[in-house]
Design an enzyme around this catalytic site. Structure first.
Site, PDB file in Angstrom:
ATOM      1  N   CYS A 259     -10.653 -22.154  18.488  1.00 20.28           N
ATOM      2  CA  CYS A 259     -10.016 -21.543  17.589  1.00 20.28           C
ATOM      3  C   CYS A 259      -9.978 -22.200  16.205  1.00 20.28           C
ATOM      4  O   CYS A 259     -10.455 -21.602  15.166  1.00 20.28           O
ATOM      5  CB  CYS A 259      -8.664 -21.286  17.848  1.00 20.28           C
ATOM      6  SG  CYS A 259      -7.446 -22.798  18.100  1.00 20.28           S
ATOM      7  N   HIS A 307      -2.665 -22.679  18.445  1.00 18.49           N
ATOM      8  CA  HIS A 307      -3.743 -21.749  18.112  1.00 18.49           C
ATOM      9  C   HIS A 307      -3.698 -21.053  16.650  1.00 18.49           C
ATOM     10  O   HIS A 307      -2.532 -21.062  16.221  1.00 18.49           O
ATOM     11  CB  HIS A 307      -3.581 -20.710  18.942  1.00 18.49           C
ATOM     12  CG  HIS A 307      -4.630 -19.774  19.172  1.00 18.49           C
ATOM     13  ND1 HIS A 307      -5.956 -19.881  19.572  1.00 18.49           N
ATOM     14  CD2 HIS A 307      -4.641 -18.305  18.514  1.00 18.49           C
ATOM     15  CE1 HIS A 307      -6.735 -18.989  19.701  1.00 18.49           C
ATOM     16  NE2 HIS A 307      -6.044 -17.978  18.863  1.00 18.49           N
ATOM     17  N   HIS A 319     -10.084 -13.998  15.706  1.00 17.05           N
ATOM     18  CA  HIS A 319      -9.932 -15.445  16.297  1.00 17.05           C
ATOM     19  C   HIS A 319     -10.987 -15.714  17.441  1.00 17.05           C
ATOM     20  O   HIS A 319     -11.544 -14.846  17.930  1.00 17.05           O
ATOM     21  CB  HIS A 319      -8.558 -15.540  16.799  1.00 17.05           C
ATOM     22  CG  HIS A 319      -8.008 -14.915  17.945  1.00 17.05           C
ATOM     23  ND1 HIS A 319      -7.238 -15.407  18.870  1.00 17.05           N
ATOM     24  CD2 HIS A 319      -8.458 -13.979  18.547  1.00 17.05           C
ATOM     25  CE1 HIS A 319      -7.115 -14.568  19.713  1.00 17.05           C
ATOM     26  NE2 HIS A 319      -7.705 -13.507  19.446  1.00 17.05           N
TER      27      HIS A 319
END
Length: 343
Positions: A259, A307, A319
């Protein structure tokens, strides 16, 4: 005449043996019942457990990334200090050589100065500290000795700093190994669960993931949101070019990403350097609320900020989700949103 003898009663020892045997049989039966295989978890239950393990793996991945970034920074610092020490040692040697040449000339003339003799002793610092001898030195000699003293102090400080960083580097490498092992353990556990599924269940789960990726990549309405800035627009465009690239823990492009690897790579393509980890990226710019989000803003999720993605507009985020998926769009509501960051 019929016998009226009473039947023989079992002995106490025999009763005890029979009772013990009966109890053992009951215990064995209970153990067998408890050892019976439990009901096999359903596909959905396995998927829920696997998703949880992937989330935990991502948490460990960001810690792994942080340790890796620290290791690289320490290695660079140590290299810089070592280069400085090497240059400083050369300068110190030149200063000593210049004093040595003066001493040699005086020796050849038979009139070596007592101050030079003292300098050539094992402890010139002690010599300089003795004020009574300062008047025996020429101004040039005093300056040379002071330079040597200062260079010696500087080198000692730099060597001490390098030693400290080397110790920190060793600890960081140990931490890096632990985090890597933790990530691999979570992924292995998830794979073991997946391996417990039947071929048909595995195929159905893979089909679901494939449909999710396709719909998240080609059927998303991003609306008409404007980018936060020119660099945000460039970063978002770079990330869009990587839609479909696989998630790989610790990867930061150009063919696979985790991420924070995706977001740091995307901004690097826009000429902007941001930290490697999601937690550090959370402090890389100005924080904005959900209502203030613009295309290209970083979007942080989960309480520990493990994240991060890029805001895509219309409530969507671009993402790299987790292991087993690819870079894609997803609703911002699918994860616990914390805040945005404008770079």
């Amino acid at each position: 005449m019929a016998s009226h003898r009473r039947p023989k009663q079992p002995s106490r020892a025999r009763v005890t043996v029979l009772t013990t045997a009966a109890a053992a049989a009951v215990a064995i039966s209970a153990q067998a019942a408890s050892a019976a295989p439990s009901e096999k978890p359903s596909k959905d239950e396995v998927k829920a457990k696997v998703d949880k393990l992937y989330e935990e793996a991502e948490q460990a991945t960001e810690k792994y990334n942080g340790a890796k970034e620290k290791q690289e920074r320490l290695q660079k610092d140590i290299s810089t200090i070592q280069d400085s020490v090497a240059r400083g040692q050369e300068e110190l040697n030149e200063l000593r050589d210049s004093i040595g040449l003066a001493a040699a000339a005086q020796y050849r003339s038979g009139s070596i100065d007592s101050s030079v003799q003292l300098f050539l002793s094992a402890d010139p610092d002690d010599y300089l500290d003795k004020a009574s001898t300062l008047d025996q030195l020429s101004g040039q000699q005093v300056e040379a000795l002071k330079k040597i003293q200062e260079k010696q102090r500087q080198l000692a400080q730099e060597r001490s700093e390098a030693a400290g960083k080397l110790k920190d580097l060793a600890a960081t490498r140990t931490e890096l190994g632990k985090k890597k092992k933790e990530v691999q353990g979570k992924l292995a556990e998830a794979q073991k669960l997946l391996n417990s599924l039947t071929a048909a269940e595995k195929a159905a789960m893979a089909a679901e993931d494939a449909r999710a990726s396709r719909s998240a990549s080609s059927r998303v309405d991003l609306g008409n949101s404007k980018a936060a800035s020119g660099r945000a627009a460039a970063a978002f465009s770079a990330a869009q070019s990587k839609i479909g690239s696989p998630y790989v823990y610790g990867a930061s492009g150009p063919s696979s990403f985790d991420c924070s690897g995706l977001t740091s790579w995307a901004y690097a393509q826009a000429g902007v350097s941001i930290p490697r980890t999601s937690q550090a990226q959370a402090n890389a710019g100005m924080r904005v609320s959900r209502s203030e989000l613009q295309v290209g803003d970083l979007v942080l999720f989960y309480g520990d900020l493990h994240h991060v993605g890029l805001y895509a507009g219309n409530g969507q985020v671009l993402h790299a989700p987790r292991t087993g998926t690819t870079v894609r769009y997803e609703s911002i509501d699918n994860m616990p949103f914390q805040f945005g960051v404008r770079i």
